[in-house]
Design a protein around this motif. Structure first.
Motif, mmCIF file in Angstrom:
data_model
loop_
_atom_site.group_PDB
_atom_site.id
_atom_site.type_symbol
_atom_site.label_atom_id
_atom_site.label_comp_id
_atom_site.label_asym_id
_atom_site.label_seq_id
_atom_site.Cartn_x
_atom_site.Cartn_y
_atom_site.Cartn_z
ATOM 1 N N PRO A 253 57.914 48.937 89.771
ATOM 2 C CA PRO A 253 58.442 49.408 91.060
ATOM 3 C C PRO A 253 57.684 50.634 91.574
ATOM 4 O O PRO A 253 57.333 50.694 92.757
ATOM 5 C CB PRO A 253 59.900 49.756 90.726
ATOM 6 N N ALA A 254 57.402 51.583 90.703
ATOM 7 C CA ALA A 254 56.693 52.791 91.142
ATOM 8 C C ALA A 254 55.262 52.456 91.562
ATOM 9 O O ALA A 254 54.746 53.015 92.532
ATOM 10 C CB ALA A 254 56.684 53.841 90.036
ATOM 11 N N ALA A 257 55.227 50.860 94.934
ATOM 12 C CA ALA A 257 55.454 51.915 95.929
ATOM 13 C C ALA A 257 54.172 52.711 96.170
ATOM 14 O O ALA A 257 53.794 52.980 97.312
ATOM 15 C CB ALA A 257 56.583 52.842 95.475
ATOM 16 N N ALA A 258 53.479 53.068 95.076
ATOM 17 C CA ALA A 258 52.229 53.835 95.216
ATOM 18 C C ALA A 258 51.188 53.043 95.994
ATOM 19 O O ALA A 258 50.524 53.573 96.888
ATOM 20 C CB ALA A 258 51.688 54.223 93.840
ATOM 21 N N LEU A 260 51.684 50.761 98.243
ATOM 22 C CA LEU A 260 52.072 50.752 99.659
ATOM 23 C C LEU A 260 51.710 52.088 100.306
ATOM 24 O O LEU A 260 51.105 52.142 101.387
ATOM 25 C CB LEU A 260 53.582 50.479 99.771
ATOM 26 N N LEU A 261 52.044 53.187 99.614
ATOM 27 C CA LEU A 261 51.845 54.520 100.195
ATOM 28 C C LEU A 261 50.372 54.898 100.265
ATOM 29 O O LEU A 261 49.987 55.772 101.035
ATOM 30 C CB LEU A 261 52.628 55.552 99.388
ATOM 31 N N ASP A 265 48.748 47.823 100.912
ATOM 32 C CA ASP A 265 49.767 46.765 100.950
ATOM 33 C C ASP A 265 50.182 46.519 102.401
ATOM 34 O O ASP A 265 51.203 47.014 102.871
ATOM 35 C CB ASP A 265 50.967 47.196 100.096
ATOM 36 N N GLU A 266 49.365 45.728 103.094
ATOM 37 C CA GLU A 266 49.607 45.476 104.508
ATOM 38 C C GLU A 266 50.971 44.816 104.712
ATOM 39 O O GLU A 266 51.362 43.934 103.949
ATOM 40 C CB GLU A 266 48.487 44.599 105.086
ATOM 41 N N SER A 268 53.692 45.859 103.989
ATOM 42 C CA SER A 268 54.575 46.139 102.840
ATOM 43 C C SER A 268 54.922 44.861 102.090
ATOM 44 O O SER A 268 55.964 44.773 101.423
ATOM 45 C CB SER A 268 55.888 46.809 103.288
ATOM 46 N N TYR A 271 55.312 45.057 98.187
ATOM 47 C CA TYR A 271 56.435 45.946 97.864
ATOM 48 C C TYR A 271 57.764 45.221 98.082
ATOM 49 O O TYR A 271 58.655 45.256 97.222
ATOM 50 C CB TYR A 271 56.365 47.214 98.726
ATOM 51 N N ILE A 272 57.897 44.568 99.227
ATOM 52 C CA ILE A 272 59.168 43.905 99.550
ATOM 53 C C ILE A 272 59.377 42.696 98.632
ATOM 54 O O ILE A 272 60.481 42.457 98.148
ATOM 55 C CB ILE A 272 59.194 43.507 101.046
ATOM 56 N N PHE A 275 60.586 43.979 95.326
ATOM 57 C CA PHE A 275 61.987 44.383 95.414
ATOM 58 C C PHE A 275 62.898 43.163 95.336
ATOM 59 O O PHE A 275 63.890 43.159 94.612
ATOM 60 C CB PHE A 275 62.218 45.137 96.731
ATOM 61 N N ARG A 278 63.148 41.732 91.820
ATOM 62 C CA ARG A 278 64.044 42.524 90.956
ATOM 63 C C ARG A 278 65.506 42.258 91.295
ATOM 64 O O ARG A 278 66.344 42.137 90.412
ATOM 65 C CB ARG A 278 63.742 44.027 91.096
#
Lengths: 293, 293
Positions: A253-254, A257-258, A260-261, A265-266, A268, A271-272, A275, A278
């Motif tokens: 998860p981290a 997130a990294a 994306l930030l 990660d176009e 998102s 990331y999504i 999520f 999970r």
């Protein structure tokens, strides 16, 4: 710079523009009594289970280490590699300090493997780089040599440069050398992680190669290790590491997130998706919710 | 460069060598219906409670924002500042877009406050910097101007430079200007957080000033916001932010870990103390353990 690795049918590409590639660390008996005991009894089922669990958790590659005192690595490593290849289809990182075991593992491996690892020691360079060349693998270069792990940044960068240059002299391109600037625990030296971070930034800026690191040594001897490991992983990814060796289920998860930030990660999208995966896993195992550690 | 702020009796020093200074964000009715309703009814008890809770959670400073449509800020802000000063003894950040309210708040404040905020807009510079000068405060400089928040790094750095130079021309030293490079959500532009990170690195390298940022905008519209906020906070601290505005209780473990890993916590003393405090808090509230979110 792009490092390409492959299993029988899948290719993984490591580079600064793409997502962070996660190398699963859990097939390794170091500090794991149950796994060590199973391997000593010739029971490889634990290797299969860890392989499947890590890939389900999102591992892009798997490190395979079956080093147990009293076992012949040159027999065990190819068996483990064979078993993992049958269980999952991701590129593997063959992890042993025994060149004969690495050679035996590479003989059965299908695809382009990663070797873990070579150091700046002459003995290591002389034993490992010929395997990299012969089997067309990539290799993890540890920034240590005959004198151990340097405490200063300059020497670590110099060792990385030396390994890359030696590899080049044998026809191994820089993209097939992945540097590990090595982490020591913050418990005994609070400046140690900063040295690693600065070495990572310097190697990235000056040598341009891809970078790995194991993110769990940093917390050895300290409480609440998962918080430290996760924060350190974020810092090293921010500094330039793009294929860390990690406990994938814990850190994914981290890392998503990294990514994306950091602009990798176009929409998102990863990331999504992570999520939702999970959430789905939690729904499918409701009896686990709230269970202690 | 060191920024010194104070309450009636306590001084807080912001700088790159020391630990990250956490500015508590929770005294702010934006998006908090209950707090807004309480303030509208003239009930300031919620402000007192949030002040005490945040300082107990480890806040080094508190942001005080009581902006609710329909309330006279020039009356409310000094009342809130008075109440917070009676409840806790940490330096405050007076947060309002109304210069008259800031002036009224500064009149009652005891110590050296931080003003949140000035922008590169001429109207803002003309209204806020004289207050900074008159009351001897520090000020948060937002990297935006009449044209909004620039999407490119260069322009944000230029606005920061302009504000610092304008302040200097009025006798306000650079150490009393804390730059906020502003964060937009990754949901609508996956390159936005990277722009903020690069602007932070540039401002730190070229202007040398201290930096703040609010770390929660970045996750607006995305799931699992706490993971994103925490990872972003780690990345911005790694890039140079040293006094973020945050939900202290949620992020303090990660920030203590980051400080340790960045070499700002000799003998891991603050990290271990923070861990013990959390353990103690858990032991004292066992009925909370395992309770959902």
């Amino acid at each position: 710079m792009l490092t390409k690795l492959s299993s029988a049918t899948q290719e993984v590409i490591i580079g600064d523009e793409g997502p962070t590639v996660l190398i699963g660390e859990r097939i390794n008996p170091t500090g794991k009594k149950k796994m060590a005991a199973a391997l000593l009894e010739g029971d490889m089922e634990v290797v299969r289970r860890e392989a499947i669990a890590q890939v389900e958790a999102g591992a892009d590659m798997l490190d395979v280490n079956v080093g147990v005192a009293g076992l012949d690595q040159a027999v065990m490593l190819p068996q483990a590699v064979q078993m993992v290849m049958e269980a999952v289809d991701v590129p593997l990182c063959l992890d042993s300090n025994n060149p004969a075991a690495l050679a035996a593992g590479l003989k059965v491996y299908k695809g382009k493997a990663l070797i873990n690892s070579v150091t700046g020691e002459e003995r290591s360079l002389g034993a490992i780089l010929p395997l990299v060349k012969e089997y067309g693998t990539a290799v993890i270069a540890l920034t240590m040599d005959d004198e151990g792990i340097p405490t200063d940044v300059e020497k670590r960068v110099a060792i990385a440069r030396k390994i890359i240059e030696r590899a080049a002299s044998m026809g191994i391109p820089a993209e097939d050398v992945i540097v590990d600037c090595l982490t020591m625990t913050a418990a005994t030296d609070h400046l140690a992680p900063g040295t690693t971070l600065e070495a990572i930034r310097r190697v990235k800026a000056e040598l341009g190669v891809n970078l790995t690191v194991g993110a769990s040594n940093v917390s050895f001897g300290l409480p609440d290790r998962e918080v430290l490991n996760s924060v350190f992983l974020t810092l090293v990814i921010g500094a330039g590491v793009n294929c860390p060796i990690v406990d994938v289920a814990k850190v994914r998860p981290a890392v998503l997130a990294a990514d994306l930030l950091l602009g990798r990660d176009e929409y998102s999208a990863r990331y999504i998706r992570g999520f939702r995966q999970r959430q789905k896993a939690l729904e499918e195992a409701p009896q686990q919710a709230g269970a202690p550690g």
